[in-house]
Design an enzyme around this catalytic site. Structure first.
Site, PDB file in Angstrom:
ATOM      1  N   CYS A   1       0.829  -1.210   0.000  1.00 46.80           N
ATOM      2  CA  CYS A   1       0.000   0.000   0.000  1.00 46.80           C
ATOM      3  C   CYS A   1       0.858   1.252   0.000  1.00 46.80           C
ATOM      4  CB  CYS A   1      -0.955   0.003   1.182  1.00 46.80           C
ATOM      5  SG  CYS A   1      -0.149  -0.152   2.796  1.00 46.80           S
TER       6      CYS A   1
ATOM      7  N   HIS B   1      -1.759   1.283   7.687  1.00 46.35           N
ATOM      8  CA  HIS B   1      -2.157   1.138   6.286  1.00 46.35           C
ATOM      9  C   HIS B   1      -2.090   2.503   5.604  1.00 46.35           C
ATOM     10  CE1 HIS B   1      -4.102  -0.345   2.718  1.00 46.35           C
ATOM     11  NE2 HIS B   1      -5.143   0.464   2.866  1.00 46.35           N
TER      12      HIS B   1
END
Length: 493
Positions: free
Chosen positions: A169, A441
């Protein structure tokens, strides 16, 4: 913008010389090369309609009178003059220098008008001591702005996501941010890069070029897989190899350094003022450090290049999150700092005062909010709220501003004051980090036209600006507005 305006054709047939002469005189106000013309333009920068708050790039000046209106109100002027039998059908943009047709409700041009506009633009650039037209266009209009609902529940039909290949990510967020920076996008979409004849068998610039082409295709149903790019980065940088989570900022700097080395067969190191590659051209600025002796007032000056600006984020006190703005972080960055244990190189006196300022701003300014705190064995994330503006004026952080702030006072009519527009930036991408340091994240918000989108790996959907403003920002990407209002036909550097 169109060259097929029948109304313009009729006007030219009536008297081309007269219209071109009017256009040439108005361009001297739009792109001034004299101080008095700057003062005249400054007096025009407001819509004649009471209460209208339109900004400069939305304003138009009638070609037949001194009426200045915004895009929303210029038609009222045209309709009124038409009723009186005096048709004022055309206006000129106070920022673009383009002709606006009230009947077509669009910007129009001819080849001769574009030639006159380019000449006026170059003259203005010479007056300001800025680059003139060159070989590479950095305009932001290659891709038309898209109109789409701001509902966060509706997927976008033009932006493509990127498949997460296993804790990637961080890479996906950086790539999306770079793809949607107008300067980078325009470079790759205009086929500026060619594979250099070097010993390198694989070219990272070529890989990124392919990624740009894929991500900007309207095939929104199928996300892009950047397996080849990831593999190359793993082989080129040991700290990025493996499937464990990486730091997005570290990835960004590594990627830019690698792109620099692959952009041209040059020997100049990254961040060199002698390097003319696209990476240095877009991202490199200059930072000035002034060390002033507290005893003899001797000033030692050092200028260093930079790729990004790392700003400290205050640590929460008593568990409460402190609300702070990006501007406050910058104010702290350039404020004087006392260095008590350092000796002056001239008199040997102990104690210096240090100040950092920006000597030269880059085209794209990247701000890193230092949220990851390391102190001995202690590792924690700083989650203080940082508010950031959609538009940022960097003037008061410049070296020249701290040397003589009065030259930036627009009320004094100084030529330098008009250079402030080159210090103004607009936000185009935000990388945010959610979660803790170990289980976090990365996602990002990118801007296309006036619409914002959230990119969460392969999922991309439209969001309102209010959602962007609440992001737990880690990296902010701003681009100077000096490039914003160039024509798609420009070749301005």
């Amino acid at each position: 913008m169109t060259s097929g305006c029948g109304h313009l054709k009729v006007q030219l047939e009536k008297g081309a010389g007269n219209l071109y002469n009017i256009y040439r005189r108005l361009l001297q106000i739009i792109y001034p090369s004299e101080l008095k013309l700057y003062q005249m333009k400054a007096a025009l920068i407001r819509c004649d309609v009471r209460g209208c708050t339109a900004r400069q790039h939305e304003l138009l000046l009638c070609t037949q009178c001194n009426t200045c209106r915004c895009l929303n109100h210029i038609n009222e002027h045209a309709a009124k003059t038409s009723t009186l039998g005096k048709r004022h059908d055309f206006a000129i943009s106070l920022e673009y220098g383009h002709i606006f047709c009230n009947d077509c409700h669009d910007y129009v041009y001819t080849a001769e008008m574009e030639r006159l506009r380019t000449e006026a633009y170059d003259s203005n650039q010479r007056f300001l001591g800025l680059p003139r037209s060159g070989q590479w266009s950095l305009n932001t209009h290659c891709i038309e702005p898209i109109a789409i609902t701001s509902s966060s529940n509706i997927a976008d039909h033009s932006l493509r996501g990127i498949v997460n290949l296993g804790n990637t990510c961080f890479m996906n967020s950086i790539i999306q941010s770079l793809v949607h920076m107008p300067a980078m996008r325009d470079y790759f979409l205009s086929d500026q890069h060619t594979h250099p004849n070097t010993s390198k068998s694989v070219c990272l610039m070529c890989m990124v070029n392919e990624a740009f082409q894929e991500l900007l295709q309207p095939n929104w149903e199928e996300p892009v897989v950047l397996k080849q790019l990831l593999g190359f980065l793993w082989s080129s940088s040991k700290q990025l190899a493996g499937y464990h989570q990486q730091d997005a900022h570290e990835f960004l700097i590594t990627l830019l350094e690698l792109l620099h080395s692959h952009s041209k067969p040059i020997e100049s190191p990254i961040l060199s003022t002698d390097c003319k590659c696209v990476i240095d051209k877009i991202f490199t600025g200059q930072m000035q450090s002034d060390l002033t002796c507290n005893s003899c007032s001797h000033v030692s000056v050092r200028v260093d290049p930079f790729l990004d600006i790392a700003l400290n984020v205050p640590i929460p006190v008593n568990g409460e999150l402190e609300a702070i703005t990006l501007e406050k972080c910058l104010d702290r960055y350039v404020q004087n700092e006392t260095i008590p244990c350092t000796n002056c190189e001239k008199c040997g006196g102990r104690g210096l005062t240090k100040q950092l300022t920006f000597k030269k701003l880059p085209i794209v300014a990247i701000f890193q909010l230092k949220r990851f705190h390391h102190e001995g064995q202690l590792r924690k994330k700083i989650s203080s709220i940082v508010r950031f503006p959609m538009e940022l004026d960097m003037t008061r952080y410049l070296t020249a501003y701290h040397t003589d702030a009065s030259q930036f006072d627009s009320n004094k009519g100084s030529c330098s004051a008009l250079k402030r527009q080159y210090n103004r930036y607009e936000l185009y991408a935000v990388v945010q980090h959610s979660g803790s340091m170990d289980t976090g994240h990365y996602t990002c918000f990118v801007r296309r036209g006036q619409q914002w989108f959230k990119c969460d790996d392969d999922a991309v959907y439209a969001v309102p600006p209010s959602t962007v403003s609440m992001a737990e920002c880690y990296l902010l990407f701003y681009q100077t507005t000096a490039l914003k209002f160039q024509s798609p036909m420009d070749t301005s550097t």
